[in-house]
Design an enzyme around this catalytic site. Structure first.
Site, PDB file in Angstrom:
ATOM      1  N   ASP A  12       0.716  -1.300  -0.187  1.00 38.28           N
ATOM      2  CA  ASP A  12      -0.112  -0.224  -0.173  1.00 38.28           C
ATOM      3  C   ASP A  12       0.975   1.055   0.051  1.00 38.28           C
ATOM      4  OD1 ASP A  12      -3.100   1.001   1.946  1.00 38.28           O
ATOM      5  OD2 ASP A  12      -1.945   1.509  -0.222  1.00 38.28           O
TER       6      ASP A  12
ATOM      7  N   ASP B 185      -2.567   8.157  -2.340  1.00 32.40           N
ATOM      8  CA  ASP B 185      -3.947   8.838  -2.616  1.00 32.40           C
ATOM      9  C   ASP B 185      -4.391   9.779  -1.167  1.00 32.40           C
ATOM     10  OD1 ASP B 185      -3.875   6.356  -0.945  1.00 32.40           O
ATOM     11  OD2 ASP B 185      -5.982   6.184  -2.324  1.00 32.40           O
TER      12      ASP B 185
ATOM     13  N   GLY C 150     -11.489   3.926  -0.656  1.00 36.38           N
ATOM     14  CA  GLY C 150     -12.677   4.357   0.379  1.00 36.38           C
ATOM     15  C   GLY C 150     -13.787   4.526   0.803  1.00 36.38           C
TER      16      GLY C 150
ATOM     17  N   ASP D  27      -8.065  -7.760   0.985  1.00 35.41           N
ATOM     18  CA  ASP D  27      -6.648  -7.594   2.043  1.00 35.41           C
ATOM     19  C   ASP D  27      -7.466  -7.436   3.094  1.00 35.41           C
ATOM     20  OD1 ASP D  27      -6.446  -4.930   1.825  1.00 35.41           O
ATOM     21  OD2 ASP D  27      -5.602  -5.149   3.315  1.00 35.41           O
TER      22      ASP D  27
ATOM     23  N   CYS E  53     -11.530 -28.189   8.298  1.00 35.07           N
ATOM     24  CA  CYS E  53     -10.453 -27.772   8.332  1.00 35.07           C
ATOM     25  C   CYS E  53      -9.579 -28.863   8.608  1.00 35.07           C
ATOM     26  CB  CYS E  53     -10.189 -26.205   9.138  1.00 35.07           C
ATOM     27  SG  CYS E  53      -8.990 -25.538   9.013  1.00 35.07           S
TER      28      CYS E  53
ATOM     29  N   CYS F  84      -6.508 -27.366   8.828  1.00 33.25           N
ATOM     30  CA  CYS F  84      -5.494 -26.541   9.848  1.00 33.25           C
ATOM     31  C   CYS F  84      -4.597 -27.406  10.663  1.00 33.25           C
ATOM     32  CB  CYS F  84      -5.418 -25.118   9.858  1.00 33.25           C
ATOM     33  SG  CYS F  84      -5.997 -25.450  11.534  1.00 33.25           S
TER      34      CYS F  84
ATOM     35  N   CYS G 182      -6.578 -27.621  13.898  1.00 27.94           N
ATOM     36  CA  CYS G 182      -7.877 -27.969  13.940  1.00 27.94           C
ATOM     37  C   CYS G 182      -7.659 -30.160  13.589  1.00 27.94           C
ATOM     38  CB  CYS G 182      -8.504 -27.832  12.671  1.00 27.94           C
ATOM     39  SG  CYS G 182      -9.692 -26.117  12.446  1.00 27.94           S
TER      40      CYS G 182
ATOM     41  N   HIS H 124      -5.579 -20.936  11.865  1.00 31.62           N
ATOM     42  CA  HIS H 124      -6.789 -20.435  11.541  1.00 31.62           C
ATOM     43  C   HIS H 124      -7.224 -19.741  10.474  1.00 31.62           C
ATOM     44  CE1 HIS H 124     -10.775 -22.711  11.525  1.00 31.62           C
ATOM     45  NE2 HIS H 124     -10.965 -21.237  11.561  1.00 31.62           N
TER      46      HIS H 124
HETATM   47  C1  LIG Z   1      -9.568  -0.720   6.710  1.00 34.50           C
HETATM   48  N1  LIG Z   1      -9.927  -0.644   5.806  1.00 34.50           N
HETATM   49  C2  LIG Z   1      -9.643  -0.052   4.669  1.00 34.50           C
HETATM   50  N2  LIG Z   1      -8.287  -0.186   4.540  1.00 34.50           N
HETATM   51  C3  LIG Z   1      -7.849   0.847   3.697  1.00 34.50           C
HETATM   52  C4  LIG Z   1      -6.454   0.908   2.923  1.00 34.50           C
HETATM   53  C5  LIG Z   1      -5.531   0.613   3.623  1.00 34.50           C
HETATM   54  C6  LIG Z   1      -5.365  -0.488   3.029  1.00 34.50           C
HETATM   55  C7  LIG Z   1      -3.647  -0.949   4.293  1.00 34.50           C
HETATM   56  O1  LIG Z   1      -3.841  -0.699   5.695  1.00 34.50           O
HETATM   57  C8  LIG Z   1      -3.986  -1.692   7.495  1.00 34.50           C
HETATM   58  O2  LIG Z   1      -5.146  -1.724   7.319  1.00 34.50           O
HETATM   59  C9  LIG Z   1      -5.107  -0.534   7.589  1.00 34.50           C
HETATM   60  C10 LIG Z   1      -3.060  -3.047   5.487  1.00 34.50           C
HETATM   61  O3  LIG Z   1      -2.354  -2.633   6.183  1.00 34.50           O
HETATM   62  C11 LIG Z   1      -3.838  -2.876   4.639  1.00 34.50           C
HETATM   63  O4  LIG Z   1      -3.099  -3.667   4.125  1.00 34.50           O
HETATM   64  C12 LIG Z   1      -6.441   1.926   2.177  1.00 34.50           C
HETATM   65  N3  LIG Z   1      -5.308   2.511   1.343  1.00 34.50           N
HETATM   66  C13 LIG Z   1      -5.387   3.249   0.641  1.00 34.50           C
HETATM   67  N4  LIG Z   1      -3.818   3.400  -0.027  1.00 34.50           N
HETATM   68  N5  LIG Z   1      -6.489   3.835  -0.018  1.00 34.50           N
HETATM   69  C14 LIG Z   1      -7.659   3.300  -0.019  1.00 34.50           C
HETATM   70  O5  LIG Z   1      -8.714   4.370  -0.203  1.00 34.50           O
HETATM   71  C15 LIG Z   1      -8.210   2.476   1.291  1.00 34.50           C
HETATM   72  C16 LIG Z   1      -9.152   1.941   2.313  1.00 34.50           C
HETATM   73  C17 LIG Z   1      -9.025   1.312   3.400  1.00 34.50           C
HETATM   74  N6  LIG Z   1     -10.303   0.966   3.607  1.00 34.50           N
HETATM   75 ZN   LIG Z   2      -8.663 -24.780  11.129  1.00 38.11          ZN
END
Ligand SMILES: CNc1nc2c(CC[C@H]3O[C@@H](OC)[C@H](O)[C@@H]3O)c3nc(N)[nH]c(=O)c3cc2[nH]1
Ligand SMILES: [Zn+2]
Length: 372
Positions: A92, A146, A216, A266, A304, A306, A309, A335
């Site tokens: 990210d 962004d 978003g 994710d 499961c 894993c 389990c 798990h």
């Molecule tokens: C949880 N909801 C959510 N997370 C978001 C993330 C972080 C994900 C990343 O941030 C971390 O989780 C908070 C993790 O590492 C994840 O990969 C986002 N990142 C960007 N660049 N733009 C977005 O619009 C955006 C929206 C999200 N909504």
């Molecule tokens: Zn399991």
């Protein structure tokens, strides 16, 4: 022949299944990406993450630039070598975490300056610096820089934030340059507003990306509002490119997003809830700390495969959780990651066979609400 590609193998309604090809390996979609924020999927060895079926994992520009530093990771051979994961990594771009974690933030057209939540040191992120950091880390899939506004927000605020993100998307594309074997994803913004989402999609298509994220969302709007937005937002993005919904989510969020055309997701939930004693199973959520599990000889989930389990009882998992033993977080994280990968594999097969509706009905039928 481009070194990266996305091939759709089947669709069922809006749901799709396919493969993203990268030099470091293939990603079967729909895909769930375990989150490895600080160069580790918490409580898991990388080989264990792979054993759950994960093809790709996620790193974070914000955390790694603060500690241990992007230049240091590059000197040590890059993030794959550093964390001993040789398959694809998506990183990210940092903007989301700056707004949710850092202190003393100043946002301008140029970018954002902030103080580290780790040691208070001053830092700057811009589209150009974010691209440089993600290049230093060596990630295979790079996210545009962004800004993600917190919801609820006034329409004008959402509109101006989205337009800033679109200008930053162009700068991200320009700074990324031409990097065969690596992919750059744009991030659609616009809140829950159909017109703003359309404007954002048009801007991103005009710039041209290797994949497109629906950003978003999962920022407090709730599942119903998120699904209403997913009923139109993914369809605005090019259908021949991967669509990535960021930060989602609970199992039923994941299923509902795949149903609406999302290819990648994710979320920290599987590992974070694993550490707090919550286990996701085919019949719903098990809160292992509950006294009712103290004498239960059954596994968490008899379907499961894993280690938690196949090797342990609920009684044991209850005991080690209550005793604050490290194996508790290890077993429940494993798990939960396995469970998320199992539902992704189930959906991939169901979509390919044109039976997603049946699979989805069976998924919901087996689940009880609340603690089981
Ligand atoms: C949880 N909801 C959510 N997370 C978001 C993330 C972080 C994900 C990343 O941030 C971390 O989780 C908070 C993790 O590492 C994840 O990969 C986002 N990142 C960007 N660049 N733009 C977005 O619009 C955006 C929206 C999200 N909504
Ligand atoms: Zn399991």
């Amino acid at each position: 022949m481009s070194e990266t590609s996305f091939t759709l193998h089947g669709t069922d309604g809006a749901a799709r299944t396919g493969v993203i090809r990268t030099p470091r390996g293939e990603i079967r979609t729909p895909a769930f990406m375990p989150v490895g924020t600080a160069a580790t999927v918490k409580a898991m060895l990388p080989e264990s993450v792979r054993e759950t079926g994960a093809d790709v994992l996620l790193g974070n520009t914000y955390h790694l630039m603060l500690r241990p530093g992007a230049e240091r990771v590059a000197r040590l051979g890059g993030l794959h070598r550093f964390m001993n994961w040789d398959r694809p990594i998506l990183t990210d771009s940092g903007g989301f975490q700056v707004m949710s974690l850092a202190g003393l933030r100043k946002l301008t057209e140029e970018g954002v300056t902030f103080r580290s939540h780790v040691d208070g040191s001053k830092h700057m992120l811009s589209p150009e610096r974010s691209m440089e950091i993600q290049r230093l880390l060596g990630s295979d899939i790079v996210m545009a820089f962004d800004e993600c506004p917190a919801l609820p927000a006034e329409r004008e605020r959402v509109a101006s934030s989205m337009r800033l993100s679109m200008r930053w998307a162009q700068r991200s594309r320009d700074a990324f340059g031409d990097r065969p074997g690596h992919m750059l994803f744009g991030i659609q913004q616009g809140g829950l507003d159909r017109e703003l989402r359309e404007e954002s999609a048009e801007a991103l298509r005009g710039i041209g990306f290797d994949g497109y994220a629906v950003g978003g969302l999962a920022v407090g709007e709730g599942q119903a509002a998120m699904f209403d937005c997913l009923d139109f937002a993914p369809g605005m993005l090019p259908e021949d490119k991967p669509r990535y919904l960021m930060g989602v989510g609970k199992p039923d969020d994941v299923v509902g997003a795949v149903k609406r055309g999302i290819d990648m997701m994710d979320c920290v939930l599987p590992t974070r809830s694993g550490r707090t004693g919550q286990a996701f199973t085919r019949r719903g959520v098990v809160n292992i700390k509950n006294a009712r599990h103290a004498d239960d000889p059954r596994p968490l989930d008899e379907h499961c495969a894993c280690p938690a389990c196949t090797g342990y009882s609920r009684a044991y998992l209850h005991h080690v959780y209550r005793s604050h033993e490290m194996i508790s977080g290890m077993l429940l994280s494993w798990h939960n990651l396995q469970y998320f990968q199992d539902i992704m594999e189930g959906m991939r097969g169901a979509i390919a066979a044109g039976r997603f509706g049946e699979w989805e009905a069976a998924f919901h039928a087996g689940r009880a609400e609340g603690d089981i």
